[in-house]
Design an enzyme around this catalytic site. Structure first.
Site, PDB file in Angstrom:
ATOM      1  N   GLY A   1      -7.000  -3.594   1.259  1.00  0.00           N
ATOM      2  CA  GLY A   1      -7.240  -3.041  -0.064  1.00  0.00           C
ATOM      3  C   GLY A   1      -6.832  -3.972  -1.194  1.00  0.00           C
ATOM      4  N   ASP A   2      -6.471  -3.380  -2.322  1.00  0.00           N
ATOM      5  CA  ASP A   2      -6.167  -4.200  -3.503  1.00  0.00           C
ATOM      6  C   ASP A   2      -4.998  -5.151  -3.246  1.00  0.00           C
ATOM      7  OD1 ASP A   2      -4.538  -1.947  -3.307  1.00  0.00           O
ATOM      8  OD2 ASP A   2      -4.264  -1.741  -5.467  1.00  0.00           O
TER       9      ASP A   2
ATOM     10  N   ILE B   1      -8.206  12.613   7.103  1.00  0.00           N
ATOM     11  CA  ILE B   1      -9.462  12.139   6.506  1.00  0.00           C
ATOM     12  C   ILE B   1      -9.627  10.624   6.640  1.00  0.00           C
ATOM     13  CG2 ILE B   1      -9.532  14.083   4.886  1.00  0.00           C
ATOM     14  CD1 ILE B   1      -8.980  12.055   2.631  1.00  0.00           C
ATOM     15  N   ARG B   2      -8.545   9.925   7.006  1.00  0.00           N
ATOM     16  CA  ARG B   2      -8.717   8.472   7.132  1.00  0.00           C
ATOM     17  C   ARG B   2      -8.535   7.972   8.565  1.00  0.00           C
ATOM     18  NH1 ARG B   2      -3.336   5.478   4.491  1.00  0.00           N
ATOM     19  NH2 ARG B   2      -2.121   5.661   6.390  1.00  0.00           N
TER      20      ARG B   2
ATOM     21  N   ARG C   1      -4.395   7.568  -4.659  1.00  0.00           N
ATOM     22  CA  ARG C   1      -3.122   7.179  -5.285  1.00  0.00           C
ATOM     23  C   ARG C   1      -3.287   7.010  -6.796  1.00  0.00           C
ATOM     24  NH1 ARG C   1       1.395   4.256  -4.043  1.00  0.00           N
ATOM     25  NH2 ARG C   1       1.093   4.411  -1.829  1.00  0.00           N
TER      26      ARG C   1
ATOM     27  N   ASP D   1      -9.415   5.087  -0.789  1.00  0.00           N
ATOM     28  CA  ASP D   1      -9.359   5.665  -2.138  1.00  0.00           C
ATOM     29  C   ASP D   1     -10.524   5.193  -3.021  1.00  0.00           C
ATOM     30  OD1 ASP D   1      -6.965   6.658  -1.262  1.00  0.00           O
ATOM     31  OD2 ASP D   1      -5.707   5.472  -2.599  1.00  0.00           O
TER      32      ASP D   1
ATOM     33  N   GLY E   1      -3.134   0.461   4.378  1.00  0.00           N
ATOM     34  CA  GLY E   1      -3.362   1.755   5.020  1.00  0.00           C
ATOM     35  C   GLY E   1      -4.648   1.786   5.832  1.00  0.00           C
TER      36      GLY E   1
ATOM     37  N   GLU F   1      -3.623  12.997  -4.631  1.00  0.00           N
ATOM     38  CA  GLU F   1      -2.183  12.771  -4.468  1.00  0.00           C
ATOM     39  C   GLU F   1      -1.521  12.151  -5.702  1.00  0.00           C
ATOM     40  OE1 GLU F   1      -2.990   8.822  -1.793  1.00  0.00           O
ATOM     41  OE2 GLU F   1      -0.966   9.611  -1.777  1.00  0.00           O
TER      42      GLU F   1
ATOM     43  N   TYR G   1      -3.847  12.433   6.397  1.00  0.00           N
ATOM     44  CA  TYR G   1      -4.156  11.401   7.388  1.00  0.00           C
ATOM     45  C   TYR G   1      -5.396  11.746   8.215  1.00  0.00           C
ATOM     46  CZ  TYR G   1       0.233   9.443   5.888  1.00  0.00           C
ATOM     47  OH  TYR G   1       1.221   8.909   5.105  1.00  0.00           O
TER      48      TYR G   1
HETATM   49  N1  LIG Z   1       0.575  -9.079  -5.386  1.00  0.00           N
HETATM   50  C1  LIG Z   1       0.565  -9.398  -4.089  1.00  0.00           C
HETATM   51  N2  LIG Z   1       0.637 -10.686  -3.698  1.00  0.00           N
HETATM   52  C2  LIG Z   1       0.623 -11.018  -2.404  1.00  0.00           C
HETATM   53  N3  LIG Z   1       0.535 -10.111  -1.394  1.00  0.00           N
HETATM   54  C3  LIG Z   1       0.461  -8.816  -1.717  1.00  0.00           C
HETATM   55  C4  LIG Z   1       0.474  -8.394  -3.071  1.00  0.00           C
HETATM   56  N4  LIG Z   1       0.392  -7.045  -3.082  1.00  0.00           N
HETATM   57  C5  LIG Z   1       0.338  -6.660  -1.788  1.00  0.00           C
HETATM   58  N5  LIG Z   1       0.387  -7.727  -0.962  1.00  0.00           N
HETATM   59  C6  LIG Z   1       0.376  -7.703   0.490  1.00  0.00           C
HETATM   60  O1  LIG Z   1      -0.881  -7.230   0.965  1.00  0.00           O
HETATM   61  C7  LIG Z   1      -0.695  -6.418   2.121  1.00  0.00           C
HETATM   62  C8  LIG Z   1      -1.360  -5.086   1.931  1.00  0.00           C
HETATM   63  O2  LIG Z   1      -0.926  -4.486   0.711  1.00  0.00           O
HETATM   64  P1  LIG Z   1      -0.833  -2.900   0.556  1.00  0.00           P
HETATM   65  O3  LIG Z   1      -0.588  -2.602  -0.878  1.00  0.00           O
HETATM   66  O4  LIG Z   1       0.144  -2.342   1.527  1.00  0.00           O
HETATM   67  O5  LIG Z   1      -2.225  -2.353   1.052  1.00  0.00           O
HETATM   68  P2  LIG Z   1      -3.708  -2.496   0.510  1.00  0.00           P
HETATM   69  O6  LIG Z   1      -4.151  -3.878   0.742  1.00  0.00           O
HETATM   70  O7  LIG Z   1      -4.447  -1.538   1.345  1.00  0.00           O
HETATM   71  O8  LIG Z   1      -3.662  -2.137  -0.937  1.00  0.00           O
HETATM   72  C9  LIG Z   1       0.795  -6.335   2.368  1.00  0.00           C
HETATM   73  O9  LIG Z   1       1.134  -7.257   3.374  1.00  0.00           O
HETATM   74  C10 LIG Z   1       1.397  -6.711   1.031  1.00  0.00           C
HETATM   75  O10 LIG Z   1       2.670  -7.329   1.162  1.00  0.00           O
HETATM   76  O1  LIG Z   2       1.389   6.499   4.349  1.00  0.00           O
HETATM   77  P1  LIG Z   2       0.749   5.183   4.061  1.00  0.00           P
HETATM   78  O2  LIG Z   2       0.227   4.515   5.262  1.00  0.00           O
HETATM   79  O3  LIG Z   2       1.583   4.306   3.197  1.00  0.00           O
HETATM   80  O4  LIG Z   2      -0.568   5.492   3.249  1.00  0.00           O
HETATM   81  C1  LIG Z   2      -0.622   6.326   2.144  1.00  0.00           C
HETATM   82  C2  LIG Z   2      -1.508   5.715   1.096  1.00  0.00           C
HETATM   83  O5  LIG Z   2      -2.625   5.120   1.626  1.00  0.00           O
HETATM   84  C3  LIG Z   2      -3.716   5.241   0.755  1.00  0.00           C
HETATM   85  O6  LIG Z   2      -4.784   5.716   1.517  1.00  0.00           O
HETATM   86  C4  LIG Z   2      -4.044   3.970   0.071  1.00  0.00           C
HETATM   87  O7  LIG Z   2      -3.954   2.967   0.985  1.00  0.00           O
HETATM   88  P2  LIG Z   2      -4.318   1.491   0.634  1.00  0.00           P
HETATM   89  O8  LIG Z   2      -3.617   1.086  -0.618  1.00  0.00           O
HETATM   90  O9  LIG Z   2      -3.875   0.772   1.837  1.00  0.00           O
HETATM   91  O10 LIG Z   2      -5.822   1.491   0.477  1.00  0.00           O
HETATM   92  C5  LIG Z   2      -3.306   6.189  -0.343  1.00  0.00           C
HETATM   93  O11 LIG Z   2      -4.246   7.154  -0.568  1.00  0.00           O
HETATM   94  C6  LIG Z   2      -1.987   6.701   0.135  1.00  0.00           C
HETATM   95  O12 LIG Z   2      -1.116   6.755  -0.937  1.00  0.00           O
HETATM   96 MG   LIG Z   3      -3.625  -0.384  -2.192  1.00  0.00          MG
END
Ligand SMILES: Nc1ncnc2c1ncn2[C@@H]1O[C@H](COP(=O)(O)OP(=O)(O)O)[C@@H](O)[C@H]1O
Ligand SMILES: O=P(O)(O)OC[C@H]1O[C@](O)(COP(=O)(O)O)[C@@H](O)[C@@H]1O
Ligand SMILES: [Mg+2]
Length: 477
Positions: free
Chosen positions: A208-209, A398-399, A284, A239, A118, A338, A396
């Site tokens: 992110g994570d 705020i980000r 989240r 977050d 995100g 949320e 959206y």
């Molecule tokens: N456990 C995982 N192993 C490998 N890739 C992952 C894993 N979890 C998420 N990803 C990949 O990392 C990217 C970002 O993950 P996402 O959860 O959408 O956002 P964020 O990094 O912000 O938490 C995506 O391309 C997703 O497929």
């Molecule tokens: O609508 P999208 O782009 O999936 O984003 C919504 C989510 O993004 C977040 O900002 C978290 O995003 P990330 O996991 O990418 O950090 C949450 O607060 C929200 O649930």
């Molecule tokens: Mg995440």
């Protein structure tokens, strides 16, 4: 721990009645250095072969303490209780910053930058500073932006854009990410094949994570294939749900922008008869934005976060509390994260299973649900009393904004810290501030470190004392 019995102790390290300062010697537990991995070629001999080009900078002459010494570390815990228990062992990380000698030849480096997940205020600032720092500090000439997240690594040629300082000059003033971002598309084999095919030697994955878990998988695959390519994860999360680091960039900007929504909810509530304003904020699995926005606003009567269960009806519940608050001051403002109350919202089996492309559970919208439940309750319990509830969802807004000044500064230091680590030969690491000191943390640690709001900590107690909201202990119901 009996402090007086500690070896080397010169007295009791608790409070004393002394009227002048005293020195007390205390023996601390052993220290464990959680070191970051290094590229295979980064032997001390190879490192000594490449002096840091910053030393030859035409205008800037590094002062004596500019370079980080090989022994510099930062402590994970800046404070602990000497009387009851210091963490054992104490954990340390390598300090971030420029090294006198490099393990990487800048002339041979080929860097790829990618943004995933995100949006977050400051993404473009990090990208800008990576490009500028790589080229202007280290003379890395080949820097590429990979389009639209991890899937861009195995995308078409157009998905790899050559970047240079003039092209990114004003990126820090823009919200979003110029490179675009996506969720999902994590095909490890194809990603690593794409990296190898294009000859990248260093990868900067900003996300992110989920992105950190992906970066860790790429790091492991590099090792499995014997590839001497470095990868660093730059932690992005509006977050603030990534652990170990002090906070993530963009978070403070988001809290600041959230104030406008809370102000509007407050104005709507005070201008109505028996008015309630509800604001839903991102968060989240963690309620940091809601918590900080509540503390900064002071107009909030109740803050609901995922870490604290609540219930709607009955004694000690949300609705009775709001009614009492309205009777007392005429209006009430609720901030809800949320992820709060998700288990209370009725959902179908399909909704229970729904996931986004990255595998994250799709949440039901707590805001409209809360609004309609409150409206229904009021009509049933107080049919003869006027009532208005207004709901604001600035999610959206705020980000999707540029970073504020303090986040822009943070993004700059973070990007430079990442580059310094990569050029020193580190890989599989995350740069980030720990107790204010930029440090290098193994990706392995960050990928699993969550950062929930500690409801036993002072901050949540401050929220409770500012709002005087119920603790929602079921025993009262
Ligand atoms: N456990 C995982 N192993 C490998 N890739 C992952 C894993 N979890 C998420 N990803 C990949 O990392 C990217 C970002 O993950 P996402 O959860 O959408 O956002 P964020 O990094 O912000 O938490 C995506 O391309 C997703 O497929
Ligand atoms: O609508 P999208 O782009 O999936 O984003 C919504 C989510 O993004 C977040 O900002 C978290 O995003 P990330 O996991 O990418 O950090 C949450 O607060 C929200 O649930
Ligand atoms: Mg995440």
């Amino acid at each position: 721990m009996d402090p007086t019995a500690a070896p080397g102790s010169g007295g009791t390290p608790g409070d004393s009645d002394a009227t002048s300062p005293t020195n007390t010697t205390v023996t601390l537990p052993p220290l464990t250095l959680r070191d970051v991995p290094r590229l295979a070629s980064s032997s001390p001999a190879a490192a000594a072969a490449v002096p840091n080009p910053i030393s030859r900078h035409p205008y800037f002459h590094p002062p004596a303490n500019f370079y980080i010494s090989p022994g510099d570390v930062s402590l994970r815990h800046a404070f602990f209780d000497l009387v009851s228990a210091a963490p054992s062992p104490l954990v340390a990380y390598r300090r971030g910053g420029p090294r006198r000698d490099l393990a990487v030849d800048p002339a041979a480096a080929r860097a790829a930058l990618v943004t995933c997940g995100g949006l977050c205020p400051g993404l473009n600032t990090v990208l800008r500073e990576l490009v500028v720092g790589l080229q202007e500090l280290y003379g890395v000439r080949h820097v590429f932006g990979v389009a639209a997240g991890y899937r861009g690594f195995y995308g078409a040629d157009e998905d790899h854009v050559r970047l240079h300082p003039a092209a990114v000059d004003d990126w820090h003033k823009k919200g979003g990410t110029v490179l675009k971002t996506t969720r999902g598309g994590f095909d490890l084999g194809k990603i690593v094949d794409g990296i190898v095919a294009r000859g990248y030697t260093q990868i900067y994955a900003i996300g992110g994570d989920g992105t950190m878990r992906g970066a860790l998988a790429i790091f492991e695959e590099f090792k499995r294939r014997g590839l001497n390519i470095s990868i660093t994860g730059i932690p992005k999360t509006v977050d603030n749900d990534i652990g170990i680091i002090d906070r993530s960039f963009g978070f403070q900007t988001a809290v600041e922008v959230a104030q406008q929504a809370i102000d509007a909810a407050h104005v709507e509530a005070v201008s109505a008869v028996n008015g309630v304003g509800i604001v839903k904020l991102m968060g989240r699995s963690t309620g940091h934005i809601a918590l900080h926005a509540t503390l900064s606003s002071r107009d909030v009567d109740c803050c609901l976060i995922p870490e604290v269960d609540f219930y709607l009806e009955g004694k000690g519940g949300l609705f009775e509390f709001l009614y009492e608050r309205i009777k007392k001051k005429g209006h009430a403002v609720v901030v809800v994260a949320e992820g709060a109350g998700q288990e209370l919202i009725p959902r179908t089996d399909d909704q229970k299973r729904e996931q986004d492309e990255s595998g994250n559970t799709v949440f039901l919208d707590v805001g409209p649900w809360l609004k309609s439940e409150l409206g229904r309750w009021w009509k049933r319990e107080h049919p003869d009393e006027l009532f208005t509830v207004k709901y604001i969802d600035p999610t959206y807004m705020i980000r999707a904004v540029p970073a504020n000044a303090s986040d822009n500064l943070y993004c700059t230091l973070l990007a430079h810290s990442a580059i310094h680590g990569v050029m020193a030969g580190f890989t599989g690491f995350v740069p980030g501030p720990i107790n204010g000191t930029y440090s290098y943390i193994p990706l392995e640690d960050v990928a699993v470190a969550k950062n929930p709001v500690d409801v036993n900590d002072h901050k949540w107690a401050w929220v409770r004392s500012v709002t005087n909201q119920p603790d929602f202990l079921k025993s009262q119901a």
